[in-house]
Write an enzyme that holds these catalytic residues in place. Structure first.
Site, PDB file in Angstrom:
ATOM      1  N   LYS A  84       0.852  -1.194   0.000  1.00 56.01           N
ATOM      2  CA  LYS A  84       0.000   0.000   0.000  1.00 56.01           C
ATOM      3  C   LYS A  84       0.884   1.240   0.000  1.00 56.01           C
ATOM      4  CE  LYS A  84      -4.348   0.866   2.407  1.00 56.01           C
ATOM      5  NZ  LYS A  84      -4.950   0.775   3.735  1.00 56.01           N
TER       6      LYS A  84
HETATM    7  C1  E4P Z   1      -8.238   1.188   4.274  1.00 57.33           C
HETATM    8  O1  E4P Z   1      -7.553   0.827   3.366  1.00 57.33           O
HETATM    9  C2  E4P Z   1      -8.162   2.555   4.847  1.00 57.33           C
HETATM   10  O2  E4P Z   1      -6.904   2.797   5.354  1.00 57.33           O
HETATM   11  C3  E4P Z   1      -9.230   2.686   5.890  1.00 57.33           C
HETATM   12  O3  E4P Z   1     -10.448   2.199   5.342  1.00 57.33           O
HETATM   13  C4  E4P Z   1      -9.393   4.090   6.421  1.00 57.33           C
HETATM   14  O4  E4P Z   1     -10.530   4.129   7.241  1.00 57.33           O
HETATM   15  P1  E4P Z   1     -10.818   5.332   8.262  1.00 57.33           P
HETATM   16  O5  E4P Z   1     -11.099   6.552   7.452  1.00 57.33           O
HETATM   17  O6  E4P Z   1     -12.013   4.874   9.039  1.00 57.33           O
HETATM   18  O7  E4P Z   1      -9.586   5.479   9.092  1.00 57.33           O
END
Ligand code: E4P
Length: 219
Positions: A84
């Site tokens: 990522k």
């Molecule tokens: C997933 O890949 C993201 O990092 C995550 O869904 C972010 O979620 P949040 O906005 O609730 O922190």
């Protein structure tokens, strides 16, 4: 539509796998910090639970050279790792390099359709638009999903999957499915909410009570 678990909670991941509702896992530095566990061994454990499903592990640096090294190290953990990277200039460069080497890349922190266009051009396996965080500032996160899907549909040469992230409630999942998003990544408790319905509970209570009155047993 695929369901990814947005968590590093091993029990919750195993539980969703048993339920047949786990197509992948996403993590980010905040999720790892919350777990209080060591990053690399934790990701190894997650990959063992779902060896055939993409597991997103995020780089920590914002510098291209270091991100490349981190990305290579993360990709070496298992074949199902998706590295990522943030949607920055350096992140897109890392995406292009890792993707060219056959590594899945999930480009994260996407908040505009044009950012998503760049990620697809950089060869990302997944683009992660954050719907909940857009809702949080008074915008409509799902509008972004519709626009990205529209753009990607115009260019069949793009193979980037739209991974709806920052999902907060079942309505996000419903709208993602109606729009035809490829993946939603959700906290496990949001996935668990999907099968609950008061009419199902009431109906079942009625059937159980009436069955008792018959005095019969199927077994
Ligand atoms: C997933 O890949 C993201 O990092 C995550 O869904 C972010 O979620 P949040 O906005 O609730 O922190």
């Amino acid at each position: 539509m695929k369901f990814f678990a947005d968590t590093s909670d091993l029990d919750a991941i195993a539980d969703l796998a048993d339920l047949g509702m786990l197509d992948g896992v996403t993590t980010n530095p905040s999720i790892i910090a919350k777990s209080g566990k060591d990053f690399i061994p934790l990701i190894q454990e997650i990959c063992k639970i779902c060896p055939d499903a993409p597991v997103s592990a995020e780089v920590a640096s914002t510098d291209f050279e270091i991100m490349m090294k981190e990305g290579d190290k993360l990709a070496a953990i298992a074949d199902n790792i998706a590295v990522k990277v943030p949607l920055t200039e350096a992140g897109l460069k890392v995406c292009k390099n890792l993707s060219n080497n056959g590594t899945m890349v999930n480009v994260t922190l996407c908040f505009s359709p044009l950012q998503a266009l760049l990620a697809a051009k950089a060869g990302a396996a997944f683009i992660s638009p954050f719907v909940g965080r857009l809702d949080d500032i008074g915008l409509t996160g799902m509008d972004l999903i519709a626009e990205i899907l529209n753009i990607y549909d115009n260019y069949p040469e793009f193979h980037t999957e739209v991974l709806v992230a920052s999902v907060r409630h079942p309505q996000h999942i419903r709208e993602s499915a109606l729009l035809g998003a490829d993946v939603v990544t959700c906290p496990p408790d949001v996935i668990k909410k999907l099968y609950k319905h008061p009419l199902t509970d009431n109906g079942l209570a009625g059937f159980v009570a009436d069955w008792k009155k018959t005095g019969q047993s199927i077994l």
